[in-house]
Design a protein around this motif. Structure first.
Motif, mmCIF file in Angstrom:
data_model
loop_
_atom_site.group_PDB
_atom_site.id
_atom_site.type_symbol
_atom_site.label_atom_id
_atom_site.label_comp_id
_atom_site.label_asym_id
_atom_site.label_seq_id
_atom_site.Cartn_x
_atom_site.Cartn_y
_atom_site.Cartn_z
ATOM 1 N N HIS A 18 0.820 -1.206 0.000
ATOM 2 C CA HIS A 18 0.000 0.000 0.000
ATOM 3 C C HIS A 18 0.857 1.261 0.000
ATOM 4 O O HIS A 18 0.466 2.280 -0.541
ATOM 5 N N LEU A 19 2.026 1.180 0.641
ATOM 6 C CA LEU A 19 2.894 2.349 0.756
ATOM 7 C C LEU A 19 4.356 1.926 0.591
ATOM 8 O O LEU A 19 4.817 1.007 1.259
ATOM 9 N N VAL A 20 5.054 2.611 -0.310
ATOM 10 C CA VAL A 20 6.485 2.393 -0.517
ATOM 11 C C VAL A 20 7.173 3.740 -0.299
ATOM 12 O O VAL A 20 6.871 4.709 -0.997
ATOM 13 N N ILE A 21 8.060 3.802 0.692
ATOM 14 C CA ILE A 21 8.773 5.031 1.026
ATOM 15 C C ILE A 21 10.265 4.750 1.003
ATOM 16 O O ILE A 21 10.719 3.775 1.599
ATOM 17 N N THR A 22 11.027 5.628 0.345
ATOM 18 C CA THR A 22 12.473 5.435 0.320
ATOM 19 C C THR A 22 13.186 6.715 -0.097
ATOM 20 O O THR A 22 12.599 7.607 -0.704
ATOM 21 N N ASN A 23 14.439 6.785 0.255
ATOM 22 C CA ASN A 23 15.371 7.756 -0.293
ATOM 23 C C ASN A 23 16.162 6.961 -1.325
ATOM 24 O O ASN A 23 17.009 6.156 -0.974
ATOM 25 N N VAL A 27 0.682 3.887 -2.837
ATOM 26 C CA VAL A 27 1.286 5.221 -2.819
ATOM 27 C C VAL A 27 2.794 5.070 -2.704
ATOM 28 O O VAL A 27 3.295 4.246 -1.941
ATOM 29 N N VAL A 28 3.506 5.869 -3.484
ATOM 30 C CA VAL A 28 4.967 5.916 -3.437
ATOM 31 C C VAL A 28 5.362 7.293 -2.938
ATOM 32 O O VAL A 28 4.837 8.306 -3.407
ATOM 33 N N GLN A 29 6.283 7.312 -1.981
ATOM 34 C CA GLN A 29 6.839 8.579 -1.516
ATOM 35 C C GLN A 29 8.356 8.437 -1.510
ATOM 36 O O GLN A 29 8.893 7.556 -0.841
ATOM 37 N N VAL A 30 9.019 9.286 -2.293
ATOM 38 C CA VAL A 30 10.469 9.187 -2.437
ATOM 39 C C VAL A 30 11.129 10.558 -2.318
ATOM 40 O O VAL A 30 10.527 11.582 -2.638
ATOM 41 N N VAL A 31 12.356 10.535 -1.852
ATOM 42 C CA VAL A 31 13.235 11.694 -1.920
ATOM 43 C C VAL A 31 14.204 11.388 -3.048
ATOM 44 O O VAL A 31 14.838 10.330 -3.067
ATOM 45 N N LEU A 53 10.756 15.925 -2.514
ATOM 46 C CA LEU A 53 9.946 14.889 -1.891
ATOM 47 C C LEU A 53 8.756 14.716 -2.821
ATOM 48 O O LEU A 53 8.030 15.668 -3.103
ATOM 49 N N LEU A 54 8.590 13.523 -3.338
ATOM 50 C CA LEU A 54 7.583 13.249 -4.353
ATOM 51 C C LEU A 54 6.618 12.195 -3.826
ATOM 52 O O LEU A 54 7.048 11.168 -3.312
#
Length: 136
Positions: free
Chosen positions: A7-12, A59-63, A109-110
């Motif tokens: 459901h959520l992928v977060i990474t730098n 949802v993807v949230q990346v730096v 931050l996207l």
């Protein structure tokens, strides 16, 4: 683990321009992520979207570096994403938003939703480069 959907992928994401990539990595990126091949950060963005559930549940949230938002070499990737992915947030963190001991660089931050756009969303772009850090 890498075959599942989330459901959520977060990474730098890792930053590595094509010119500094090993030949094997260059070939893999060109074969599987041709529109994103110029930087490993963009390849990771594409892979993160693949790891998300589709139909708006992922949802993807990346730096990541922000240069791909305007460089011509990423035009095809931008067009593909704008036509298939919902952009929820673009926060331009600027050169002081993320520092290393060696250099400053512009990052963002996207936040993207893995669903087809319906033209009923608001694009929010925030710029933080004018803010100063205060230390005590």
């Amino acid at each position: 683990l890498l075959d599942a959907r989330y459901h959520l992928v977060i990474t730098n994401v890792p930053y590595l321009a094509r010119g500094k990539q090993h030949e094997l990595l260059k070939k893999y990126c060109q074969t599987h992520y041709d529109d994103a091949k110029n930087d490993l950060a963009n390849v990771f963005l594409e892979r993160c979207l693949e790891l998300c559930y589709s139909e708006g549940n992922g949802v993807v949230q990346v730096v990541m570096p922000q240069n791909w938002l305007f460089l011509g070499s990423y035009k095809n990737q931008r067009i593909k994403l704008l036509n298939n992915i919902q952009f929820n947030l673009i926060a331009l963190l600027g050169p002081k938003g993320f520092q290393t001991p060696m250099w400053d660089f512009n990052v963002q931050l996207l936040t993207l939703s893995n669903k087809n756009i319906d033209n009923q969303f608001i694009r929010l772009v925030l710029t933080f480069s004018a803010f100063q850090r205060f230390t005590s």
